[in-house]
Design an enzyme around this catalytic site. Sequence first.
Site, PDB file in Angstrom:
ATOM      1  N   CYS A 114       0.952  -1.144   0.021  1.00  0.00           N
ATOM      2  CA  CYS A 114      -0.052   0.044   0.004  1.00  0.00           C
ATOM      3  C   CYS A 114       0.972   1.181   0.062  1.00  0.00           C
ATOM      4  O   CYS A 114       0.215   2.244  -0.172  1.00  0.00           O
ATOM      5  CB  CYS A 114      -1.144   0.171   1.158  1.00  0.00           C
ATOM      6  SG  CYS A 114      -1.909  -1.407   1.185  1.00  0.00           S
TER       7      CYS A 114
ATOM      8  N   HIS B 236      -9.612   3.235  -1.703  1.00  0.00           N
ATOM      9  CA  HIS B 236      -7.861   2.785  -1.549  1.00  0.00           C
ATOM     10  C   HIS B 236      -7.606   1.879  -2.787  1.00  0.00           C
ATOM     11  O   HIS B 236      -7.398   0.641  -2.483  1.00  0.00           O
ATOM     12  CB  HIS B 236      -7.787   2.255  -0.294  1.00  0.00           C
ATOM     13  CG  HIS B 236      -6.392   1.794   0.017  1.00  0.00           C
ATOM     14  ND1 HIS B 236      -5.271   2.219  -0.392  1.00  0.00           N
ATOM     15  CD2 HIS B 236      -5.988   0.724   0.957  1.00  0.00           C
ATOM     16  CE1 HIS B 236      -4.247   1.335  -0.035  1.00  0.00           C
ATOM     17  NE2 HIS B 236      -4.379   0.438   0.557  1.00  0.00           N
TER      18      HIS B 236
ATOM     19  N   CYS C  49       0.310   2.883   6.332  1.00  0.00           N
ATOM     20  CA  CYS C  49       0.689   1.604   6.600  1.00  0.00           C
ATOM     21  C   CYS C  49       0.563   0.705   5.332  1.00  0.00           C
ATOM     22  O   CYS C  49       0.051   1.101   4.389  1.00  0.00           O
ATOM     23  CB  CYS C  49      -0.355   1.283   7.706  1.00  0.00           C
ATOM     24  SG  CYS C  49      -1.765   0.942   7.204  1.00  0.00           S
TER      25      CYS C  49
END
Length: 424
Positions: free
Chosen positions: A91, A380, A410
């Site tokens: 990510c 996301h 994160c």
Amino acid sequence: MSQNNEVYILGSARIPFAKSQTVYANVSRKQLMEVALNALVNQYHLKNQLMGDIALGAVINSVADFNLARECLLSTELHPDTPAYNVQRACGTGLETTWQIALKIYTGAIDMGIAGGVDSNSDVPIEVSAPLKSALMNLYRAKSITEKISIIARLSFKDLKPSIPTVNEPRTLLSMGEHCELMVKEWNISRQEQDELALASHLNAAKAYATGFFDALVHPFMNIKQDATLRADTTLEKLAKLKPVFDLQTGSLTAGNSSPLTDGAACLLIANQQGAEKLGLKPLVKIIDVQVAAVNFVKGAGLLMAPTKAVAQLFARNKLGFDDFDYIEIHEAFAGQVLCNLKAWETPSYCKEVLGLDAALGTVDRSKLNVVGSSLSVGHPFAATGARIAGTLAKLIHQNGRKRGLISICTAGGMGIAAILEAI
């Protein structure tokens, strides 16, 4: 850093993000990235410009897209001699690509480049089972019909079942949501706190769209002009009615306080002063510093707690604290993850034992946190998020005459990446 080596974000572009298997269900990841890149090229008049390098990434990629970045570049009007390469840090990919291009500019190797990322949970590579894979390879090598029939005969019906990739952690076999459930229980984060953070994200993003903040950042595609994940009409009452999705009995993470599986792409234009002058563009912000860190989640550390370390290390190196920032952009993988990180930074024992500090790192002023929404509301797409946040923060700092902003993200694998952007 000398004036000649300063690295700037000149601009950014992205497409509206959408929940997977909806608007972009029949659009490939490559097409999504190409649309975002072309939007950047058109907005900043980059036709025939030769970039020093382009770094793009995708977490969910296919062997068919082994050269994804270069293929996307060739579908734009940038100079075709521009090189490009793939990057993947879960990510954090979109911020990792930003870091790599910035470092190349800082060393003087290049004057300008593009960073970004794309992901689509609608364009997922479907794999075959291990027995079927082995049989297909054996069939390729087989010399006779008899041998080929024998290979096929050994296959069972279950061997023909396709294998769909997941984002579960290979070493724990738990999903990110299941890991976050463990974290919120450890840190005593309530369901109401998580829902309140999710609500704030949606309301902040809705307000930003209504006031035109995203007009030059988000470029329409497939007949949508804003993120299709945004719920401007949500309320605490609506969020409270949602059932847990990872721990059905005692969990507090729901579809409302967790970021959705999302399709989308984002990119940034980065340069030094010479590059900016060549393009005739004024820089928005300086990229000051970036830091990555990791935690041993296999031995019990919270999977999504590594940003606490990355931010602490950034602060130590740059002699800064939370009060030195006007904007704090924390990626909202889950509301619970954000709240665990915030609480950890406020906890002296954690900061001493895990971060090696003498006292608590500090408290984040919530009025500075994700002021135009973040991943809970806008979505996301894994590899796109870092570029999305950096582009958003660059505009916030430049447009509002503020001094400094922090990014914290994160990632899977127990990693975290953080960055500092500063006004010119």
